[in-house]
Scaffold this motif. Structure first.
Motif, mmCIF file in Angstrom:
data_model
loop_
_atom_site.group_PDB
_atom_site.id
_atom_site.type_symbol
_atom_site.label_atom_id
_atom_site.label_comp_id
_atom_site.label_asym_id
_atom_site.label_seq_id
_atom_site.Cartn_x
_atom_site.Cartn_y
_atom_site.Cartn_z
ATOM 1 N N LEU A 79 0.801 -1.211 0.000
ATOM 2 C CA LEU A 79 0.000 0.000 0.000
ATOM 3 C C LEU A 79 0.840 1.270 0.000
ATOM 4 O O LEU A 79 0.462 2.277 -0.562
ATOM 5 C CB LEU A 79 -0.938 -0.003 1.218
ATOM 6 N N VAL A 80 1.999 1.220 0.660
ATOM 7 C CA VAL A 80 2.836 2.409 0.748
ATOM 8 C C VAL A 80 3.271 2.883 -0.633
ATOM 9 O O VAL A 80 3.435 4.066 -0.891
ATOM 10 C CB VAL A 80 4.072 2.124 1.638
ATOM 11 N N ALA A 81 3.405 1.912 -1.549
ATOM 12 C CA ALA A 81 3.894 2.252 -2.883
ATOM 13 C C ALA A 81 2.765 2.705 -3.809
ATOM 14 O O ALA A 81 2.964 2.854 -4.989
ATOM 15 C CB ALA A 81 4.619 1.070 -3.500
ATOM 16 N N ALA A 82 1.564 2.896 -3.262
ATOM 17 C CA ALA A 82 0.425 3.268 -4.102
ATOM 18 C C ALA A 82 -0.025 4.679 -3.748
ATOM 19 O O ALA A 82 -0.920 4.877 -2.937
ATOM 20 C CB ALA A 82 -0.726 2.277 -3.916
ATOM 21 N N ARG A 125 -6.721 5.734 -1.519
ATOM 22 C CA ARG A 125 -7.489 6.611 -0.645
ATOM 23 C C ARG A 125 -8.505 5.788 0.123
ATOM 24 O O ARG A 125 -8.784 4.631 -0.210
ATOM 25 C CB ARG A 125 -8.214 7.669 -1.468
ATOM 26 N N VAL A 126 -9.054 6.381 1.169
ATOM 27 C CA VAL A 126 -10.075 5.725 1.966
ATOM 28 C C VAL A 126 -11.397 5.779 1.213
ATOM 29 O O VAL A 126 -11.844 6.850 0.794
ATOM 30 C CB VAL A 126 -10.220 6.402 3.344
ATOM 31 N N ALA A 127 -12.015 4.617 1.031
ATOM 32 C CA ALA A 127 -13.309 4.551 0.335
ATOM 33 C C ALA A 127 -14.468 4.451 1.313
ATOM 34 O O ALA A 127 -15.538 5.013 1.078
ATOM 35 C CB ALA A 127 -13.337 3.359 -0.618
ATOM 36 N N VAL A 128 -14.264 3.723 2.419
ATOM 37 C CA VAL A 128 -15.344 3.532 3.398
ATOM 38 C C VAL A 128 -14.745 3.548 4.799
ATOM 39 O O VAL A 128 -13.693 2.935 5.033
ATOM 40 C CB VAL A 128 -16.084 2.187 3.185
ATOM 41 N N GLN A 129 -15.403 4.245 5.704
ATOM 42 C CA GLN A 129 -15.064 4.140 7.119
ATOM 43 C C GLN A 129 -16.066 3.213 7.773
ATOM 44 O O GLN A 129 -17.282 3.393 7.636
ATOM 45 C CB GLN A 129 -15.074 5.501 7.816
ATOM 46 N N VAL A 130 -15.558 2.221 8.514
ATOM 47 C CA VAL A 130 -16.399 1.236 9.193
ATOM 48 C C VAL A 130 -16.036 1.280 10.668
ATOM 49 O O VAL A 130 -14.995 0.764 11.079
ATOM 50 C CB VAL A 130 -16.193 -0.178 8.617
ATOM 51 N N ASN A 131 -16.864 1.917 11.480
ATOM 52 C CA ASN A 131 -16.540 2.175 12.882
ATOM 53 C C ASN A 131 -15.193 2.891 12.945
ATOM 54 O O ASN A 131 -15.015 3.921 12.318
ATOM 55 C CB ASN A 131 -16.571 0.887 13.695
ATOM 56 N N ASP A 132 -14.209 2.314 13.653
ATOM 57 C CA ASP A 132 -12.900 2.953 13.717
ATOM 58 C C ASP A 132 -11.922 2.359 12.704
ATOM 59 O O ASP A 132 -10.717 2.588 12.787
ATOM 60 C CB ASP A 132 -12.310 2.829 15.133
ATOM 61 N N GLY A 133 -12.435 1.588 11.762
ATOM 62 C CA GLY A 133 -11.599 1.008 10.712
ATOM 63 C C GLY A 133 -11.921 1.612 9.358
ATOM 64 O O GLY A 133 -12.863 2.398 9.207
ATOM 65 N N ILE A 134 -11.144 1.236 8.366
ATOM 66 C CA ILE A 134 -11.342 1.770 7.020
ATOM 67 C C ILE A 134 -11.240 0.656 5.989
ATOM 68 O O ILE A 134 -10.626 -0.387 6.226
ATOM 69 C CB ILE A 134 -10.308 2.866 6.679
ATOM 70 N N ILE A 135 -11.858 0.922 4.846
ATOM 71 C CA ILE A 135 -11.685 0.093 3.652
ATOM 72 C C ILE A 135 -11.088 0.998 2.593
ATOM 73 O O ILE A 135 -11.633 2.071 2.302
ATOM 74 C CB ILE A 135 -13.026 -0.495 3.171
ATOM 75 N N LEU A 136 -9.973 0.590 2.029
ATOM 76 C CA LEU A 136 -9.294 1.400 1.023
ATOM 77 C C LEU A 136 -9.868 1.140 -0.364
ATOM 78 O O LEU A 136 -10.370 0.045 -0.658
ATOM 79 C CB LEU A 136 -7.798 1.087 1.030
ATOM 80 N N GLN A 137 -9.760 2.143 -1.202
ATOM 81 C CA GLN A 137 -10.206 1.987 -2.586
ATOM 82 C C GLN A 137 -9.450 0.871 -3.272
ATOM 83 O O GLN A 137 -9.992 0.147 -4.116
ATOM 84 C CB GLN A 137 -10.019 3.306 -3.352
ATOM 85 N N ASP A 147 -16.898 7.814 -1.114
ATOM 86 C CA ASP A 147 -17.238 8.054 -2.512
ATOM 87 C C ASP A 147 -18.729 7.830 -2.688
ATOM 88 O O ASP A 147 -19.204 6.694 -2.532
ATOM 89 C CB ASP A 147 -16.444 7.118 -3.431
ATOM 90 N N PRO A 148 -19.516 8.871 -3.004
ATOM 91 C CA PRO A 148 -20.969 8.674 -3.129
ATOM 92 C C PRO A 148 -21.346 7.627 -4.152
ATOM 93 O O PRO A 148 -22.417 7.037 -4.062
ATOM 94 C CB PRO A 148 -21.455 10.073 -3.569
ATOM 95 N N MET A 149 -20.482 7.361 -5.130
ATOM 96 C CA MET A 149 -20.826 6.357 -6.141
ATOM 97 C C MET A 149 -20.857 4.958 -5.578
ATOM 98 O O MET A 149 -21.371 4.034 -6.192
ATOM 99 C CB MET A 149 -19.785 6.421 -7.281
ATOM 100 N N GLN A 150 -20.265 4.791 -4.370
ATOM 101 C CA GLN A 150 -20.232 3.459 -3.786
ATOM 102 C C GLN A 150 -21.438 3.187 -2.903
ATOM 103 O O GLN A 150 -21.564 2.104 -2.349
ATOM 104 C CB GLN A 150 -18.956 3.300 -2.956
ATOM 105 N N ARG A 151 -22.315 4.184 -2.704
ATOM 106 C CA ARG A 151 -23.452 3.982 -1.814
ATOM 107 C C ARG A 151 -24.446 3.013 -2.438
ATOM 108 O O ARG A 151 -24.674 3.022 -3.626
ATOM 109 C CB ARG A 151 -24.153 5.316 -1.532
ATOM 110 N N ARG A 152 -25.069 2.214 -1.571
ATOM 111 C CA ARG A 152 -26.116 1.279 -2.044
ATOM 112 C C ARG A 152 -27.409 2.037 -2.256
ATOM 113 O O ARG A 152 -27.736 2.963 -1.528
ATOM 114 C CB ARG A 152 -26.367 0.172 -1.017
ATOM 115 N N GLY A 153 -28.178 1.518 -3.214
ATOM 116 C CA GLY A 153 -29.546 1.999 -3.394
ATOM 117 C C GLY A 153 -29.633 3.392 -3.905
ATOM 118 O O GLY A 153 -30.695 3.950 -3.882
#
Length: 433
Positions: free
Chosen positions: A21-24, A28-40, A427-433
């Motif tokens: 990841l350091v070399a990328a 960027r952060v795509a989703v925050q889940v509680n105190d964790g994150i999901i990267l793009q 990213d709003p494009m990732q929202r469901r529904g």
């Protein structure tokens, strides 16, 4: 490779990707889940892996947008469960992981080295495979702990199911089920309900016109198996969620049922296949044995020699097997009965004992052999095949009810932990529904 394995392969790729990841710089952060994150990068990597595996097996996929939505949702659910595992202090240690890998290799009739070579030839590092397996086992343990305590099976439920099994013979059929759920919002308005109904009707129309069911499920379904193409696999009618079970009467391969309205939305079910189940028969064995347990006083060699001596006496007629068992056997339950173990399913015995039974014809004696209990000689007195349907119905009914409730409660629990979590899709494009 089945479609449900696409996600597993994608998770393997993610574990490998995370070390770079350091070399990328564009990550960027795509989703925050509680105190964790999901990267793009995690989302992109899983999407790419799903596409590669779908291409390899000739499975068509929906649009990138629909696929990314399903992948993001799966990563959110996985992240929430792994966070719970951390809070519970649930860890799968290296020793336990090594034992699991050894068992997997044995089931595939390979050594661990051979399995490692095969994995690496497919382009996955063995270290990545280990960590992906660790995550799968962790998720399974979290689900088992959290869901099992939510399930109660009453004696009345068991007896009712046994009666149904006996009356209808439904245990003789298994159905390969496909499922699409067109969701409705919580507390929907009339307009929202009507919009969901129109989507469901349109989806059914497309399917009846020949649209690929799995591709449609990936694109449109809000069900728990959406990313697997809505594929629930083969299930007995009593293992299914209640919704499915109530639809199975008179169905045949290729039928598409629905839309069926529930509180969750509108369901469409396809019968991919129907197959019969084998008659429940049980082969039992009647055996007797003599057991000697090595100790500081009785060496391994001496125990084996004593049993060889006993068998020599039995074979030349100078001693009776039952008398020797009563005098010398260290299995108190059978010694008093001349070593007689009665009738039993051979699979209840430890592997060494079971394997030696399989080598014998009725009346024959084994050579001395070692098991985890000690040194044995045994005689196979007789084999018989029995109709085990009545004998097994109660146990099987309990397991079927438990599995049905487990599937239902697992889905409810996952919805609960997601509903209670703080989730922000950057990213709003990732929202469901």
């Amino acid at each position: 490779m089945k479609l449900r394995q696409l996600l597993t392969c994608a998770l393997v790729a993610l574990a490998s990707f995370s070390s770079h990841l350091v070399a990328a710089p564009l990550d960027r952060v795509a989703v925050q889940v509680n105190d964790g994150i999901i990267l793009q990068s995690e989302i992109d990597s899983m999407v790419n892996t799903v596409k590669q595996n779908a291409k390899a097996q000739g499975q068509s996929l929906p649009s990138d947008s629909a696929l990314k939505t399903q992948v993001t949702e799966r990563l959110i659910i996985t992240t929430l469960q792994m966070q719970m595992a951390d809070r519970m202090g649930l860890q799968i240690g290296d020793l336990q992981l090594d034992q699991m890998i050894g068992n997997i290799a044995q089931e595939q009739k390979m050594t661990v080295s051979e399995m490692r070579k095969a994995i690496e030839q497919d382009g996955t590092s063995f270290a990545t495979y280990r960590e992906q397996l660790r995550q799968e086992v962790t998720l399974g343990e979290v689900q088992r702990i959290q869901v099992r305590r939510r399930i109660q099976v009453s004696p009345q439920e068991v007896s009712s199911l046994v009666e149904m099994i006996e009356q209808q013979g439904m245990q003789n059929s298994e159905f390969h089920i496909g499922h699409i759920l067109i969701e409705v919002p919580s507390n929907p308005s009339s307009a929202q309900m009507e919009a969901s109904k129109e989507r469901a009707d349109k989806t059914l129309e497309l399917l009846n016109d020949g649209a690929d069911f799995k591709r449609t499920a990936i694109a449109a379904s809000g069900g728990p198996k959406a990313l697997e193409g809505g594929d629930w696999g083969y299930m007995n009618v009593n293992e299914m969620p209640t919704l499915f079970a109530e639809l199975m009467t008179g169905v045949k391969k290729g039928d598409i049922l629905g839309p069926i309205k529930t509180g969750a939305g509108f369901h469409i079910v396809k019968i991919f296949d129907v197959r019969g189940r084998e008659t429940q028969e049980l082969t039992e064995v009647h055996t007797r044995h003599i057991l000697l347990k090595p100790s500081p006083i009785l060496s391994e060699e001496r125990a084996k020699e004593m049993l060889e001596s006993f068998m020599k006496q039995v074979n030349d007629g100078s001693a009776d097997f039952a008398d020797l068992a009563k005098q010398y056997s260290e299995d108190p339950g059978s010694a008093i009965k001349g070593g007689d173990l009665g009738w039993a399913d051979p699979t209840i015995y430890v592997p060494a004992f079971k394997d030696n039974i399989e080598l014998l014809q009725p009346g024959q004696y084994s050579k001395p052999f070692r098991s985890s209990h000690g040194w044995h000689v045994l005689q196979l007195i007789e084999r018989r095949t029995t109709d085990a349907t009545d004998q097994m119905n109660n146990d099987r009914a309990y397991q079927l009810i438990f599995r049905r409730k487990y599937n239902e409660e697992l889905n409810a629990w996952l919805n609960e932990i997601r509903g209670e979590a703080y989730i922000e899709v950057i990213d709003p494009m990732q929202r469901r529904g």
